[in-house]
Every structure is written in structure tokens, then in C-alpha cells.
Design a protein around this motif. Structure first.
Motif, PDB file in Angstrom:
ATOM      1  N   LYS A  48      25.344  43.972  47.435  1.00 35.21           N
ATOM      2  CA  LYS A  48      26.248  42.907  46.989  1.00 35.21           C
ATOM      3  C   LYS A  48      25.960  42.494  45.540  1.00 35.21           C
ATOM      4  N   ASP A  55      34.937  40.767  39.397  1.00 32.78           N
ATOM      5  CA  ASP A  55      34.428  39.610  40.127  1.00 32.78           C
ATOM      6  C   ASP A  55      34.643  39.796  41.627  1.00 32.78           C
ATOM      7  N   SER A  57      33.863  37.569  43.881  1.00 28.99           N
ATOM      8  CA  SER A  57      33.900  36.296  44.610  1.00 28.99           C
ATOM      9  C   SER A  57      35.263  36.022  45.275  1.00 28.99           C
ATOM     10  N   TRP A  61      32.926  39.119  51.720  1.00 28.16           N
ATOM     11  CA  TRP A  61      31.957  40.226  51.679  1.00 28.16           C
ATOM     12  C   TRP A  61      31.465  40.568  53.079  1.00 28.16           C
TER      13      TRP A  61
END
Ligand code: NDP
Ligand code: HSE
Length: 440
Positions: A48, A55, A57, A61
Motif C-alpha cells: 500500500k 493518489d 486515497s 484499499w
């Protein structure tokens, strides 16, 4: 607002990262084309923390691709991990069992489990799409599956591995070593995680097995493919090929014969003037010989992140738009069992390079063995190595020399038998090199 088409991607390496970037870059156009946004909702990879140039985010995940594959957050699972077993296989099976569409670039997985996976997709009425698995950015799967139903296909052949073509091209044109070229192919993201798959021909065999199924309406059978790779090709072979008017390419060939569908992958000498000989570097080419269209050739980038991602995105657009096809062109129950044709039946011209002892009578001994096997020779060329010629300009040293034979059409069985006898006669100092010739 129309519901987005939710995508989960496992594998954020060369191909996965490019898919994310293309989906972001072309979001507006793709939304228009599909009538709804293509939205990556979740991702999975091993690490990760790795910097991937974008990005993470914005995406949920998952450490485990299998959990991602079953997640309620996605409509479509994109498998870009690689490998015929392990996480890739488990995740694709889980996605299909959960009724998710699957898009993958994984030819090793499909060559082994493609039939069972197509059956699972069929049972759930979901897509199993794999345009990116063969020839990178070249739309050969779509062409075979959708563009040629009016044709009976007699043969298809081509350059299906970018890494091998890149290596052979640079060795020939730039005089680089095999190891240098392979290293560059790895750096550029062309090679498989284990490059043995590329250089020993298995990757080409996996791709050929998929194309054979689509072209001939048979069950995928990678075990039926005869495979030889390029690791035994030496700079001397490339030089000899050049002098004799040939180039060496790793070809995959699938051909309808009286005995069944012949599938083979091996280094091949092709005339320097032929179209396939012009295909250099990472470029792939596939030629399809069919009764109505006659000859159709597709050429384009065979590996690399963006080119491969282009094919993944094409599959995503199809699936998001509701264009779902039988993975191998026909319902799985209609796919015939592929018959296996042994390569010994293959008939064609051959290049045979023998490293023989430089003594009187050796060439005659070789010629006798060829004649006994009823193999006619088109040409015969004897070359001393430059080192031997420098050491002894009068040629009396007895140091080994290369004897190159080009044969007229002969069977593989006859060639193997003759070469075995020549070895048994003690005429050669090193294992022989045998390369098939295709004149188109
Ligand atoms: P890479 O090795 O670049 O990427 C593999 C990705 O899978 C990495 O992000 C890696 O994570 C992730 N991964 C590996 N194991 C696991 C695991 N157990 N769980 C979760 N994630 C995992 O491969 P490519 O992108 O080159 O290839 C992907 C697929 O596409 C393969 O099937 C390949 O054969 C195929 N393909 C590749 C082409 C190319 O040109 N590269 C062309 C056509 C097809 P991490 O990044 O954290 O290490
Ligand atoms: N390793 C493969 C190749 C990637 O070099 O062709 C594309 O399938």
C-alpha cells in the motif's frame, strides 16, 4: 444521475497503473460513450505504501484481491496481478462466483483455466473479457470473436511476444547481448514477472492457445502447443540468417491440417523481404488466413503499460455498455475438443547449423546422412570462425567450423532423425542448431 459502473482493480503495476491513469484522463469521453461514468472504487496490490504516481486515497484499499473480487462495492473485477494460480486465479473465480464481470490481461491464467472460467461466467451471465491478454494494444481478440464470423479460418500466425521480438531485433540491429536486451525489456515493463515465460516461448504459447480457441471454435488447450523459445539463438545464427536473406522471429502458428489443429511456437527464419520480417522491437503482428477475407494482418504495440491498458479500457467500455460476448466466441458447450497434432508431422524448410570438425570428408558425411533421410539441400555454407581464420589463414588447424544447411521442404521427423545420426557419427563438436523456415 445514472449509476456509475464500479470497478475494482487488483494489481497496480505496469498495466494496472496505466489503466487508472487512462480512466482518469479520459473520464469525460468514456462516460459519454458508456452512458455512465466508469468509476474505480477499490484497488488491491501487495504494498500500500508504494509510490505509484497517483493518489490512492480515492479508492478503498484491499490487501487481499479475493476479498476485493467479492466486494459489494464493485460491478466489475479487473485482474492485473498475473500468474495462472494463487491470488489471480482465486480472485477471478471468486468474482465470477459472486456474479461480477471480469476483465483480465492474464493469458497464463486463461490458457490454463479459460474453459472453466468461461463456463462460470456463462452460468452467471457475466462477462469474462481478455482483449489485453494477447498482443497488448492490438485488438486481435475482438477481431477474431466479432469481425470474422463469415470466414472459415485456415491458419493464423504471428509475433505474439513483445519481449522476444524486442530482444531479437536489438541483438540483430545493435549487436547487443541477449542479457542486455532482456534487462532493457524488463526495465520498460514488457517482460513477465518471470521472464522465462517470455524467452522460453510459454507466453506466446498461452496467447496462441487463446487465439486458436477463438479462430477454430475449440476448447483452449495450451498443453497441445509445441513450444521452443529463443534462449538458444546465438548472435552467429542472427548473422547467418542475415547472410542467407532471413530474419529470426519467434512465431506462434496455428493451422488447420488434415490431422487436426497444429499449434506451434518456435524461432523461425522468415525471408527478410516478407511483411513479418519488418515487424521489429516490441511490436506484435498477427496474420489470419481465411476463406472470405483472404489475408488480414493486425500490427501494433504488443506490450507496455499504456498499450495494454488501452485494451483493458476497451473491454471495460464494452462491459459497462452491456456488450457482453461469449468469451471464446461460442457457448462453451459448442467448443470442440482440440485435436493434438504432433510437431513431427510438420513439413517445411529447415536451417541446420552444425559445428563440425574441420577435417576432410566431414561435409560429405553430413550430406550422405541428409541424402539417406531423403532431405534435399537448397544451400550449404561453411564458415570458419573469425578467431580460427586469424589463427590459421590456411585453414589447417582442424578447429571447429560452422556448416550451415538450408533444406527444401522436409518433415520434422526426417530432419530430427538425420541430425541424430550426424551427432552419432561424431561429426559435430557442439549440439546442433535447428530452426524452421516459413516462407509465407
Ligand atoms: P506487474 O508485475 O507490473 O504488476 C503486478 C501487480 O500485481 C503489482 O501491483 C503487484 O503489487 C500486484 N500483486 C502481485 N501479487 C499480488 C498479490 N498476491 N495480491 C495483490 N496484488 C498483487 O505486472 P504487469 O502489470 O506487467 O502485468 C499484469 C498482468 O498483465 C499479467 O497477467 C501480465 O501477464 C499481463 N500483461 C502485461 C503486459 C505488459 O506489457 N506488462 C502486457 C499484456 C498483459 P505491488 O505493486 O504492490 O508489488
Ligand atoms: N511479456 C509479454 C510480452 C507482455 O512481452 O509480450 C505482453 O503480453
Amino acid at each position: 444521475m445514472t449509476q456509475p459502473f464500479r470497478i475494482g482493480i487488483a494489481g497496480l503495476g505496469t498495466v494496472g497503473a496505466s489503466v487508472i491513469q487512462i480512466l482518469a484522463r479520459r473520464a469525460g469521453d468514456l462516460t459519454q460513450r458508456c452512458g455512465r461514468p466508469l468509476q474505480v472504487t477499490a484497488v488491491s496490490a501487495r504494498n500500500k505504501a508504494k509510490d505509484r504516481g497517483f493518489d490512492l486515497s480515492a479508492y478503498r484499499w484491499f490487501d487481499d484481491p479475493v476479498t476485493l473480487a467479492k466486494s459489494d462495492d464493485i460491478d466489475c473485477f479487473v485482474e492485473l496481478v498475473g500468474g495462472a494460480e494463487g491470488s489471480a486465479r482465486n480472485a477471478v473465480e471468486a468474482a465470477l462466483a459472486a456474479g461480477k464481470h471480469v476483465v483480465t490481461a492474464n493469458k497464463a491464467l486463461l490458457a490454463k483455466h479459460g474453459l472453466a472460467m468461461a463456463q462460470a461466467a456463462e452460468a452467471k451471465g457475466v462477462a469474462l473479457a481478455f482483449e489485453a491478454s494477447v498482443a497488448g494494444g492490438v485488438p486481435v481478440i475482438k477481431t477474431l470473436r466479432e469481425a470474422l464470423p463469415g470466414n472459415e479460418i485456415a491458419r493464423l500466425y504471428g509475433i505474439l511476444n513483445g519481449t522476444c521480438n524486442y530482444i531479437l531485433s536489438r541483438m540483430e540491429l545493435e549487436g547487443l547481448t541477449f542479457a542486455e536486451c532482456l534487462k532493457d525489456a524488463q526495465r520498460l515493463g514488457y517482460a513477465e514477472a518471470d521472464p522465462t515465460f517470455d524467452v522460453e516461448g510459454f507466453d506466446t504459447a498461452h496467447k496462441l492457445a487463446l487465439l486458436t480457441s477463438l479462430a477454430f471454435g475449440t476448447q483452449v488447450d495450451a498443453e497441445a502447443v509445441y513450444v521452443e523459445g529463443i534462449s538458444s539463438i546465438t548472435p552467429l545464427d542472427l548473422k547467418m540468417a542475415d547472410e542467407l536473406g532471413f530474419r529470426i522471429k519467434l512465431l506462434g502458428v496455428a493451422e488447420r491440417t488434415k490431422a487436426g489443429i497444429e499449434q506451434r511456437v518456435h524461432p523461425t527464419m522468415v525471408p527478410k523481404t516478407s511483411a513479418i520480417a519488418q515487424v521489429m522491437g516490441v511490436t506484435n503482428a498477427v496474420t489470419i488466413d481465411a476463406d472470405a477475407v483472404k489475408e488480414l494482418t493486425l500490427i501494433g504495440p504488443g506490450a507496455g503499460g499504456d498499450a495494454t491498458a488501452s485494451a483493458v479500457v476497451a473491454d471495460l467500455v464494452d462491459v459497462a455498455s452491456g456488450s457482453i460476448h461469449a468469451p471464446f466466441g461460442l457457448p462453451t458447450e459448442q467448443l470442440a475438443k482440440a485435436s493434438r497434432t504432433p510437431v513431427q508431422r510438420h513439413e517445411g524448410g529447415y536451417y541446420i547449423r552444425l559445428t563440425v570438425h574441420d577435417r576432410p570428408g566431414i561435409a560429405a558425411g553430413v550430406a550422405t546422412r541428409m541424402a539417406q533421410a531423403e532431405i534435399s539441400l537448397e544451400s550449404i555454407l561453411q564458415k570458419r570462425s573469425e578467431a580460427a581464420a586469424t589463427r590459421d589463414p590456411h585453414g589447417r588447424s582442424g578447429a571447429p567450423v560452422s556448416l550451415v544447411l538450408i533444406t527444401y521442404a522436409a518433415t520434422e521427423a526426417a530432419i530430427r532423425s538425420a541430425v541424430e545420426k550426424i551427432s552419432g557419427d561424431g561429426l559435430i563438436a557442439e549440439p546442433p542448431q535447428v530452426i524452421r523456415i516459413e516462407r509465407e
